[in-house]
Motif scaffolding. Structure first.
Motif, mmCIF file in Angstrom:
data_model
loop_
_atom_site.group_PDB
_atom_site.id
_atom_site.type_symbol
_atom_site.label_atom_id
_atom_site.label_comp_id
_atom_site.label_asym_id
_atom_site.label_seq_id
_atom_site.Cartn_x
_atom_site.Cartn_y
_atom_site.Cartn_z
ATOM 1 N N LEU A 94 97.505 40.721 36.579
ATOM 2 C CA LEU A 94 96.193 41.431 36.631
ATOM 3 C C LEU A 94 96.365 42.628 35.439
ATOM 4 O O LEU A 94 95.152 42.954 35.182
ATOM 5 C CB LEU A 94 96.080 42.045 38.075
ATOM 6 N N ALA A 98 93.588 43.492 32.501
ATOM 7 C CA ALA A 98 92.984 44.740 32.533
ATOM 8 C C ALA A 98 92.974 45.505 31.485
ATOM 9 O O ALA A 98 92.116 46.560 31.126
ATOM 10 C CB ALA A 98 93.372 45.563 33.981
ATOM 11 N N VAL A 155 89.176 42.365 37.605
ATOM 12 C CA VAL A 155 90.540 42.431 38.040
ATOM 13 C C VAL A 155 90.213 41.826 39.662
ATOM 14 O O VAL A 155 90.965 41.131 40.314
ATOM 15 C CB VAL A 155 91.388 43.653 38.419
#
Length: 222
Positions: A94, A98, A155
């Motif tokens: 994640l 991001a 996310v």
């Protein structure tokens, strides 16, 4: 011949599984919040390091762009092989996904600061660090925050795939429902997981909008 169990209505299914839904929703929120905190820190720092150099900015943005193009299942599969099941591979994946919106917007925001403003700051004796903290970052903050909001929505959605590596989150309902298509309550599981992810995304975006209203100067607020 055995009679297959009847599916519950969606409201009844939610009521019967409220504890599980709440637990997985909390896990979803927690892993998103943790990943975004790390990604925000890393992304802004990378942007600060790279924004003054076109070559460095190009390299950082290109690497982050390549990472974002990697299929989620493929990246999670590699991290699963290296780190095993659980939260750690999910958070790493994640954070990597991001980075691009945050890094790109940090560089864009800092480069958009009017040189006249910087000259004025130099003229009153501000040191480089003072100019960065008191002038450049506050002016660039709305653009940086927009990148954080975009990354957060990304996310929240990708976290649903965390069930693939036994990670937390509402993706477990979606994954379970898809694996039992045609069975009782499979559709309810998919709907609960999907709707829950949408609600979480909206809540995060609303909270970040409030952060923007509280932290962006009225003089530069769009």
């Amino acid at each position: 011949m055995a009679v297959p169990p009847l599916a519950s209505s969606l409201p009844a299914y939610v009521g019967d599984n409220a504890d599980s839904i709440a637990q997985l929703a909390v896990g979803h929120v927690w892993v998103v919040a943790l990943s975004m905190a790390i990604a925000t820190l890393a992304g802004v720092l990378l942007g600060l390091v790279a924004y003054r150099s076109s070559a460095a900015a190009s390299v950082v943005i290109t690497v982050a762009s390549v990472i974002l193009t990697l299929p989620s299942f493929a990246l999670l599969g590699v991290l699963l092989a290296l780190l095993g099941l659980g939260v750690v591979p999910v958070v790493i994946a994640l954070v990597l996904y991001a980075l691009l919106p945050i890094v790109r917007n940090t560089i864009t925001g800092l480069r958009s600061v009017d040189p006249v403003v910087l000259d004025g700051a130099r003229g009153i004796g501000m040191a480089p660090l003072q100019r960065l903290v008191r002038v450049e970052l506050p002016i660039a903050w709305p653009v940086i925050l927009a990148g954080i909001r975009t990354a957060t929505q990304l996310v929240v959605g990708i976290t649903a795939i965390a069930a693939y590596v036994n990670g937390p989150g509402l993706g477990r309902f979606i994954y379970s429902g898809l694996s039992q298509l045609g069975g009782a309550n499979a559709t309810n599981q998919i709907l609960v997981g999907t709707f829950g992810v949408v609600v979480i995304a909206l809540v995060f975006d609303a909270l970040l909008a409030l952060v923007g209203r509280a932290t962006v100067s009225k003089g530069i607020r769009a």
